[in-house]
Design a protein around this motif. Sequence first.
Motif, PDB file in Angstrom:
ATOM      1  N   UNK A   6      -9.238  -2.148  -0.413  1.00  0.00           N
ATOM      2  CA  UNK A   6      -9.152  -2.342  -1.861  1.00  0.00           C
ATOM      3  C   UNK A   6      -7.709  -2.212  -2.326  1.00  0.00           C
ATOM      4  N   UNK A   7      -6.974  -1.296  -1.703  1.00  0.00           N
ATOM      5  CA  UNK A   7      -5.586  -1.081  -2.114  1.00  0.00           C
ATOM      6  C   UNK A   7      -4.693  -2.278  -1.804  1.00  0.00           C
ATOM      7  N   UNK A   8      -5.098  -3.104  -0.861  1.00  0.00           N
ATOM      8  CA  UNK A   8      -4.264  -4.272  -0.564  1.00  0.00           C
ATOM      9  C   UNK A   8      -4.689  -5.499  -1.364  1.00  0.00           C
ATOM     10  N   UNK A   9      -5.634  -5.323  -2.271  1.00  0.00           N
ATOM     11  CA  UNK A   9      -6.010  -6.431  -3.164  1.00  0.00           C
ATOM     12  C   UNK A   9      -5.364  -6.197  -4.533  1.00  0.00           C
ATOM     13  N   UNK A  10      -5.364  -7.219  -5.385  1.00  0.00           N
ATOM     14  CA  UNK A  10      -4.663  -7.062  -6.673  1.00  0.00           C
ATOM     15  C   UNK A  10      -5.351  -6.131  -7.671  1.00  0.00           C
ATOM     16  N   UNK A  11      -6.422  -5.483  -7.267  1.00  0.00           N
ATOM     17  CA  UNK A  11      -7.106  -4.566  -8.181  1.00  0.00           C
ATOM     18  C   UNK A  11      -6.139  -3.462  -8.626  1.00  0.00           C
ATOM     19  N   UNK A  70     -16.698  -3.290  -8.118  1.00  0.00           N
ATOM     20  CA  UNK A  70     -16.659  -2.028  -7.383  1.00  0.00           C
ATOM     21  C   UNK A  70     -17.771  -1.087  -7.844  1.00  0.00           C
ATOM     22  N   UNK A 104      -4.742   0.071  -9.563  1.00  0.00           N
ATOM     23  CA  UNK A 104      -5.049   1.369  -8.953  1.00  0.00           C
ATOM     24  C   UNK A 104      -6.033   2.177  -9.784  1.00  0.00           C
ATOM     25  N   UNK A 151      -8.799 -14.294 -12.473  1.00  0.00           N
ATOM     26  CA  UNK A 151      -8.851 -13.243 -13.474  1.00  0.00           C
ATOM     27  C   UNK A 151      -7.773 -12.210 -13.140  1.00  0.00           C
ATOM     28  N   UNK A 152      -6.753 -12.153 -13.989  1.00  0.00           N
ATOM     29  CA  UNK A 152      -5.667 -11.216 -13.693  1.00  0.00           C
ATOM     30  C   UNK A 152      -5.655 -10.051 -14.673  1.00  0.00           C
ATOM     31  N   UNK A 172       0.305  -8.804  -3.850  1.00  0.00           N
ATOM     32  CA  UNK A 172      -1.082  -8.653  -3.387  1.00  0.00           C
ATOM     33  C   UNK A 172      -1.916  -9.884  -3.677  1.00  0.00           C
ATOM     34  N   UNK A 173      -1.564 -10.586  -4.742  1.00  0.00           N
ATOM     35  CA  UNK A 173      -2.299 -11.808  -5.048  1.00  0.00           C
ATOM     36  C   UNK A 173      -1.978 -12.924  -4.053  1.00  0.00           C
ATOM     37  N   UNK A 209      -9.994  -6.275 -13.932  1.00  0.00           N
ATOM     38  CA  UNK A 209     -10.812  -7.104 -13.042  1.00  0.00           C
ATOM     39  C   UNK A 209     -11.182  -6.311 -11.786  1.00  0.00           C
ATOM     40  N   UNK A 210     -12.370  -6.576 -11.291  1.00  0.00           N
ATOM     41  CA  UNK A 210     -12.817  -5.861 -10.103  1.00  0.00           C
ATOM     42  C   UNK A 210     -13.571  -4.592 -10.440  1.00  0.00           C
ATOM     43  N   UNK A 237     -14.213 -10.856  -5.867  1.00  0.00           N
ATOM     44  CA  UNK A 237     -14.032 -10.315  -7.221  1.00  0.00           C
ATOM     45  C   UNK A 237     -12.853  -9.360  -7.287  1.00  0.00           C
ATOM     46  N   UNK A 238     -12.522  -8.733  -6.153  1.00  0.00           N
ATOM     47  CA  UNK A 238     -11.339  -7.877  -6.163  1.00  0.00           C
ATOM     48  C   UNK A 238     -10.067  -8.707  -6.368  1.00  0.00           C
ATOM     49  N   UNK A 239     -10.143  -9.978  -5.957  1.00  0.00           N
ATOM     50  CA  UNK A 239      -9.008 -10.866  -6.188  1.00  0.00           C
ATOM     51  C   UNK A 239      -9.126 -11.593  -7.524  1.00  0.00           C
ATOM     52  N   UNK A 240     -10.194 -11.311  -8.244  1.00  0.00           N
ATOM     53  CA  UNK A 240     -10.362 -11.941  -9.550  1.00  0.00           C
ATOM     54  C   UNK A 240     -10.789 -13.394  -9.484  1.00  0.00           C
ATOM     55  N   UNK A 244       0.848  -1.196   0.000  1.00  0.00           N
ATOM     56  CA  UNK A 244       0.000   0.000   0.000  1.00  0.00           C
ATOM     57  C   UNK A 244       0.888   1.253   0.000  1.00  0.00           C
TER      58      UNK A 244
END
Lengths: 334, 293
Positions: free
Chosen positions: B129-134, B20, B136, B10-11, A78-79, B15-16, A105-108, A55
Amino acid sequence: MPEKIVEARGLTKIFNKRVKAVDNVDLEIEQGEIFGLLGPNGAGKSTMINMLTTVLKPTSGTAKVCGYDIVREAAEVRRSIGVVHQEYTADEDLTGLENILLCASLYGIPGSVAKQRAWELLELVELKDAAKRKVETYSGGMRRRLELACGLISRPTLLFLDEPTLGLDVQTRVAVWNYIRRLKEEYDMTIFMTTHYLEEADAMCDRIAIIDHGRILKVGAPSELKAGLGGDIVEIGVDGEKLDLTPIITEIGGVKEVKKVDRLYRIKVERGEEVAPAIIDAIRSRGVAISKLSMIKPTLDEVYLEYTGRSLREEQASEEEIRSLRRTLHRARR
Amino acid sequence: MSKLDAAKIDTSPLHGLWALTNRDLKKWYKVPFIFIMSLIQPFMWLALFGKAMNLTAIFTGGSFNIPGFNIPKEVINQIGKQIMFQTFGTQDYFSYLAVGMLSFISLFTAMFSGMSIVWDRRLGFLDKVLSTPVARGVIPMAKVLSTVVRALAQAAIVLLLAILLGMDASHITPAGLLGSFAALLLLIIGFASLFVTLAIRSTSWEAQMAIMNLLNLPLLFASNAMFPVTYMPEWLQTVAKINPVSYAADICRQLLLASPGMADIGFGFTYLAAFAATLSTIGIILSWRYLSK
């Protein structure tokens, strides 16, 4: 040799070009450990977590998390990790289930897999019955469990827990820890946590790092750290202070340090149970009566005091403030 | 143990985005109270402002005459109608205003896009959200997208209400509708991006409110949303001709009311597209930078 999950080298974060929040930290965490970061407010714990979870970008130094560089391979980091924040981050207007699916879904994670995992996790943290209720109706403990479930939806290799039990009452705290233990076994994770509660750190963590002013002061297993203090403290109060017994006590085997304060001797010894009787005999043989006797086994708080120069217990007083802040925020939200 | 057994992750960089967006939309459509309230407001504007400001009646009411001259009523009405048409490009002010309201409601909804990101930051949701792979950039994009959906839905309802309240609908064609909403879409993307960018580092919703209040009325009045540009003083005309709100309203009037416009439709679209593209690009780049400190 076990794999390193976290490997930090000279990690530094400077805010506004002046404030060193984290100062040249080296850190290694091995696969499967529960690692605790202990320190007062403003010691750099959150900055540390924020850097390792990508972060925040470090000002200098590097770190690898799960084998990925936190700056160059931030997305991969992060993944591989899960993060449970200090605050309740769930969306109050959504249900528990919706919140978990949102995280998924945020992790896909594709929908069908996400649903299956979500229900599994809801069962594990015992929120199945409340799954379709809005989070605003949840109690503090339920929210915390929901946060845990969200943090685990991606089956992380490494889970960050930032003050996982802050502001919870004792019963709920114990319950949350039981979940964390169970989840760790279930998913074979490494856990990196920060906490204010020394008993908790003592009971839960395999290793602890004490951090203050952005520097790691000491790293080791709780038992090692306690032993490192040089053993137990025997306090003996005597009647009559004419005779200074310090030289006599110092001669006894196992005694490491003697401090005399008025009529009270504070004696640092190894294996207090065995040495104390010898000290008592020595004092009595000089014809001095003992008025008071106590033995202190060092706790993590003493360790903490030793390295940071202050007691963490004093800081726990602010806990009620945190709770009331949360309540205010909660109300502000509505 | 493998961390992500079986699941196909899903990379893709986007994604996301939908998750959101949908999260923000749920707050709107799942709460009937907020949903209805957000519709009542434009209705009030139309019913109260639109109907109270009855310029048509002033000119064609029939009570108007000049002492000493016995001008026939038809002539006066005809003159009134001509004045109305020359000024507003349509024969009643209500229709003029109603179409202007489409741009106004789009602008107003877009302004609120910044508020929700401030709350997300304050409540810790943004940190999560910032700590997930979404990616920026997806975070501001989701805010803009949810605003677009909401604002367009509200504009559609305003249009419907306006027609029910007596707006001149005789010139409306499917192509005209499509074109109008395309113009509104560009307007919303531009302003939503602007307000998300302004909000992205802020933790103070008070500051955000202040910015909104500051820009709200100038953007509205320094445009042709309520009054034609032609009769404004020179300096105000200059501002109004820069203000994208004017172009969205202008395009809508040309397409929905067949009014003669302030500018060529093609130019209007180009202007709005440039506005949307510039602000959304700046928005995404700046938020990307702010969000990865």
